[in-house]
Enzyme design. Sequence first.
Site, PDB file in Angstrom:
ATOM      1  N   HIS A 231       0.842  -1.247  -0.122  1.00  0.00           N
ATOM      2  CA  HIS A 231       0.205   0.077   0.087  1.00  0.00           C
ATOM      3  C   HIS A 231       0.896   1.364  -0.163  1.00  0.00           C
ATOM      4  O   HIS A 231       2.121   1.237  -0.099  1.00  0.00           O
ATOM      5  CB  HIS A 231      -0.951   0.011   1.102  1.00  0.00           C
ATOM      6  CG  HIS A 231      -0.556   0.586   2.237  1.00  0.00           C
ATOM      7  ND1 HIS A 231      -1.245   1.339   3.368  1.00  0.00           N
ATOM      8  CD2 HIS A 231       0.605   0.453   2.976  1.00  0.00           C
ATOM      9  CE1 HIS A 231      -0.435   1.417   4.449  1.00  0.00           C
ATOM     10  NE2 HIS A 231       0.729   1.182   4.167  1.00  0.00           N
TER      11      HIS A 231
ATOM     12  N   GLU B 220      -0.865  -3.320  11.468  1.00  0.00           N
ATOM     13  CA  GLU B 220      -0.286  -2.971  10.474  1.00  0.00           C
ATOM     14  C   GLU B 220       1.037  -3.183  10.674  1.00  0.00           C
ATOM     15  O   GLU B 220       1.869  -3.758  10.078  1.00  0.00           O
ATOM     16  CB  GLU B 220      -0.425  -1.468  10.338  1.00  0.00           C
ATOM     17  CG  GLU B 220      -0.047  -1.246   8.714  1.00  0.00           C
ATOM     18  CD  GLU B 220      -0.317   0.258   8.699  1.00  0.00           C
ATOM     19  OE1 GLU B 220      -1.185   0.812   7.815  1.00  0.00           O
ATOM     20  OE2 GLU B 220       0.650   1.049   9.280  1.00  0.00           O
TER      21      GLU B 220
ATOM     22  N   HIS C  60       3.257  -4.698   3.996  1.00  0.00           N
ATOM     23  CA  HIS C  60       3.049  -5.422   5.553  1.00  0.00           C
ATOM     24  C   HIS C  60       2.694  -6.716   5.660  1.00  0.00           C
ATOM     25  O   HIS C  60       1.748  -7.090   4.597  1.00  0.00           O
ATOM     26  CB  HIS C  60       1.974  -4.275   6.353  1.00  0.00           C
ATOM     27  CG  HIS C  60       2.470  -2.990   6.452  1.00  0.00           C
ATOM     28  ND1 HIS C  60       3.339  -2.439   7.261  1.00  0.00           N
ATOM     29  CD2 HIS C  60       1.893  -1.742   5.823  1.00  0.00           C
ATOM     30  CE1 HIS C  60       3.599  -0.981   7.176  1.00  0.00           C
ATOM     31  NE2 HIS C  60       2.562  -0.667   6.132  1.00  0.00           N
TER      32      HIS C  60
ATOM     33  N   CYS D  82       5.674   6.651   4.468  1.00  0.00           N
ATOM     34  CA  CYS D  82       4.563   5.887   3.914  1.00  0.00           C
ATOM     35  C   CYS D  82       3.879   6.357   2.686  1.00  0.00           C
ATOM     36  O   CYS D  82       3.034   5.642   2.251  1.00  0.00           O
ATOM     37  CB  CYS D  82       3.336   5.676   4.894  1.00  0.00           C
ATOM     38  SG  CYS D  82       3.902   5.153   6.603  1.00  0.00           S
TER      39      CYS D  82
ATOM     40  N   ASP E   2      -5.180 -10.485   0.071  1.00  0.00           N
ATOM     41  CA  ASP E   2      -3.750 -11.052   0.230  1.00  0.00           C
ATOM     42  C   ASP E   2      -3.000 -11.069  -0.771  1.00  0.00           C
ATOM     43  O   ASP E   2      -3.675 -11.445  -1.863  1.00  0.00           O
ATOM     44  CB  ASP E   2      -4.038 -12.785   0.746  1.00  0.00           C
ATOM     45  CG  ASP E   2      -2.638 -13.493   1.359  1.00  0.00           C
ATOM     46  OD1 ASP E   2      -2.091 -12.760   1.760  1.00  0.00           O
ATOM     47  OD2 ASP E   2      -2.465 -14.502   0.984  1.00  0.00           O
ATOM     48  N   HIS E   3      -1.743 -10.947  -0.751  1.00  0.00           N
ATOM     49  CA  HIS E   3      -0.912 -10.543  -1.726  1.00  0.00           C
ATOM     50  C   HIS E   3      -1.228  -9.491  -3.142  1.00  0.00           C
ATOM     51  O   HIS E   3      -1.110  -9.642  -4.062  1.00  0.00           O
ATOM     52  CB  HIS E   3      -0.293 -12.101  -2.536  1.00  0.00           C
ATOM     53  CG  HIS E   3       0.461 -12.633  -1.731  1.00  0.00           C
ATOM     54  ND1 HIS E   3       0.204 -13.353  -0.489  1.00  0.00           N
ATOM     55  CD2 HIS E   3       1.852 -12.877  -1.700  1.00  0.00           C
ATOM     56  CE1 HIS E   3       1.058 -13.651   0.143  1.00  0.00           C
ATOM     57  NE2 HIS E   3       2.331 -13.706  -0.633  1.00  0.00           N
TER      58      HIS E   3
ATOM     59  N   HIS F 150       5.030   0.293  -0.155  1.00  0.00           N
ATOM     60  CA  HIS F 150       5.639  -0.686   0.646  1.00  0.00           C
ATOM     61  C   HIS F 150       4.630  -1.386   1.079  1.00  0.00           C
ATOM     62  O   HIS F 150       3.617  -1.678   0.607  1.00  0.00           O
ATOM     63  CB  HIS F 150       6.343   0.356   1.815  1.00  0.00           C
ATOM     64  CG  HIS F 150       5.380   0.997   2.582  1.00  0.00           C
ATOM     65  ND1 HIS F 150       4.754   2.203   2.169  1.00  0.00           N
ATOM     66  CD2 HIS F 150       4.592   0.689   3.932  1.00  0.00           C
ATOM     67  CE1 HIS F 150       3.903   2.431   3.163  1.00  0.00           C
ATOM     68  NE2 HIS F 150       3.623   1.435   4.209  1.00  0.00           N
TER      69      HIS F 150
END
Lengths: 139, 139, 139, 139, 139, 139
Positions: free
Chosen positions: E14, E126, E41, E33, E79-80, E39
């Site tokens: 994100h 996060e 998480h 950010c 996810d991913h 980047h």
Amino acid sequence: MIYITRRETFNAAHRLFKPEWDDDRNLEVFGKCSNPQWHGHNYVLYVTVKGEVNPDTGFLVNLKDLSLVIQKYILEKVDHKNINIEVDFMAGKYASSENLAIAIWEQLEEPVRQIGAALHCVKLLETEKNSVEYYGKNN
Amino acid sequence: MIYITRRETFNAAHRLFKPEWDDDRNLEVFGKCSNPQWHGHNYVLYVTVKGEVNPDTGFLVNLKDLSLVIQKYILEKVDHKNINIEVDFMAGKYASSENLAIAIWEQLEEPVRQIGAALHCVKLLETEKNSVEYYGKNN
Amino acid sequence: MIYITRRETFNAAHRLFKPEWDDDRNLEVFGKCSNPQWHGHNYVLYVTVKGEVNPDTGFLVNLKDLSLVIQKYILEKVDHKNINIEVDFMAGKYASSENLAIAIWEQLEEPVRQIGAALHCVKLLETEKNSVEYYGKNN
Amino acid sequence: MIYITRRETFNAAHRLFKPEWDDDRNLEVFGKCSNPQWHGHNYVLYVTVKGEVNPDTGFLVNLKDLSLVIQKYILEKVDHKNINIEVDFMAGKYASSENLAIAIWEQLEEPVRQIGAALHCVKLLETEKNSVEYYGKNN
Amino acid sequence: MIYITRRETFNAAHRLFKPEWDDDRNLEVFGKCSNPQWHGHNYVLYVTVKGEVNPDTGFLVNLKDLSLVIQKYILEKVDHKNINIEVDFMAGKYASSENLAIAIWEQLEEPVRQIGAALHCVKLLETEKNSVEYYGKNN
Amino acid sequence: MIYITRRETFNAAHRLFKPEWDDDRNLEVFGKCSNPQWHGHNYVLYVTVKGEVNPDTGFLVNLKDLSLVIQKYILEKVDHKNINIEVDFMAGKYASSENLAIAIWEQLEEPVRQIGAALHCVKLLETEKNSVEYYGKNN
């Protein structure tokens, strides 16, 4: 040489006891772990494999393959099972963490080789306080 | 009002099943948790109590007292035991986490009052992924 | 060869400083860890022992025995103590994690041998971010 | 010989893929990790260094120095970055954990020597379930 | 009333930024950010549902059903993935943890009701240091 | 309403005792926690704030601001300090976790308001087993 570790968990019942002893003698040596009505654990299993990085993928092994090997040879046989009674590769052995770690090693050694790595370590946590590591019979 | 939480662990065997059903029907509803040969967990128990800080000690309650209450009323009865068979306060109940958390609450409510606090929450982790919280029957 | 690890915790105060330096010089080298009024940690101690599995029990050593050894030779001496002032086996040594891990090794080596295993590693976590491992003077 | 480990974390985006393959072929080999729009991780990095305890301080190295080395040579380059695109020491390499751990080793080996220790191990956790360890090219 | 919590994880990329601002302004407000190259998480998601225990099973809901709901309505979508670009239920929203937690609530509220429980809390971590909780718009 | 939690840690020394009692009486009531030579902890602090999401940023508050508030009003005063002797906002209070949590609340309530949120909860872990929560004097 690079080392890859996969963490898995399984829940199982077991009991520490010698069948040739009575309950009192078992209680004396194994304490509450000898309870004839069983107890159980959320076991945590770390499988470490080693080898060279494949320059074609950047991988030692595809983790999906390692995960499938652990699933097939270990988790399907021990998860939600009774270690003393229902696990074929523990037949005739005391259900201690030591024996379970060694038996898991013996189950995984060849399948890990077939996906292109060498088994390095089997680490098994029985509780937050107690764990066992095994590196094979020559180590 | 201040809230104090004590974390304890215990290892136990259990099985999810309805005695009036056969193994196939139990397997259908409860999945591998119905295994007739049992499985088990490292349960993690969080007991939260509440009340006012005692100006004479800076404590809500002496944690040693709270720890002894949990030890006597819960851990001695469930640790290294079979929840379905050996735990008096679970007799006649399904050994689900929900029922176990509620029964632990009922065991602890009065003894916690006697050490000078009010029971606020019983939280029970069956695995890393699954937990239950109970705040008493009026909440 | 199998390896068994026991995890224990203790809470202690300490301070990093050289007595022959003044507070300013100590602050320069050791930073806030040199605070003359002390600070403290929840130390986490992992003791790893190694040996052969006893075919009569399935154990390397009885974990109860290992736990008692750590309790007697380490925890009773360091838990809720001031490492610099009150721990006999740290007398005359800087209270760094390095020195504490080495001293714990020296305390445990012989008692571990007497319960039938060899000490393999003392690992000490001072915080979540910092840890020390010691494998004996020949390693 | 004593071993000191420092734990650090960083958050980064990456993608597993071979540029000479199309998206379908990449998906076949690398699965969802090949997503062209990236995904990311909270990487956990453990850097272990070894050496003798300095009798003048009780330290192997000042952890502040080790932390600064990791900050300067690794974290400033990878934290909140895209591993495939923005990290100079990963240029031209697949962004696998294996390659990232090896590259981190190569970045740290010399600076660790300059603060008076020898780099022993770089351990990198990509997720709770998957980790990599590298001990240098002669190990 | 009993509360059940299921823990799941997902890995995603994100970026925090306002499209109507340039990169410098975004950097000023959102810091690292806002990195235009993304980047990511390892998000940890806790979904808590509440209701009465079903006397026929000892369950509030079958955890398998709750797990499938989270899998279908959330994990398969995030996810991913890239939260900013690829997640339908985040379209037109800033990819902050706050907005993500609220959007996950809105996705889950109805499906949780259909398996016989009420959604109580969505908690999203996060990083190890930062988390968000949402209890619905009336709380 | 959304809730944001920030996790921080600090290391400090303390002692539980009443100055008007002698060491024996203190030992009787407070146990080993009364050790006159101090002991210490790695305290873990969770600060939860609440409010509405700012539609202009997607944030409740900028976590950097919350982190700075905790740093300035708490961590700089307690980290690597002696809670009984060196912390101004604990002067004249017993150094129990209960009192420390309440005092941290009182320190943070106004600064949190100034960054645009309302303080909801201060949670303080003294050890892995013991924690305290405080929600303000009206809760």
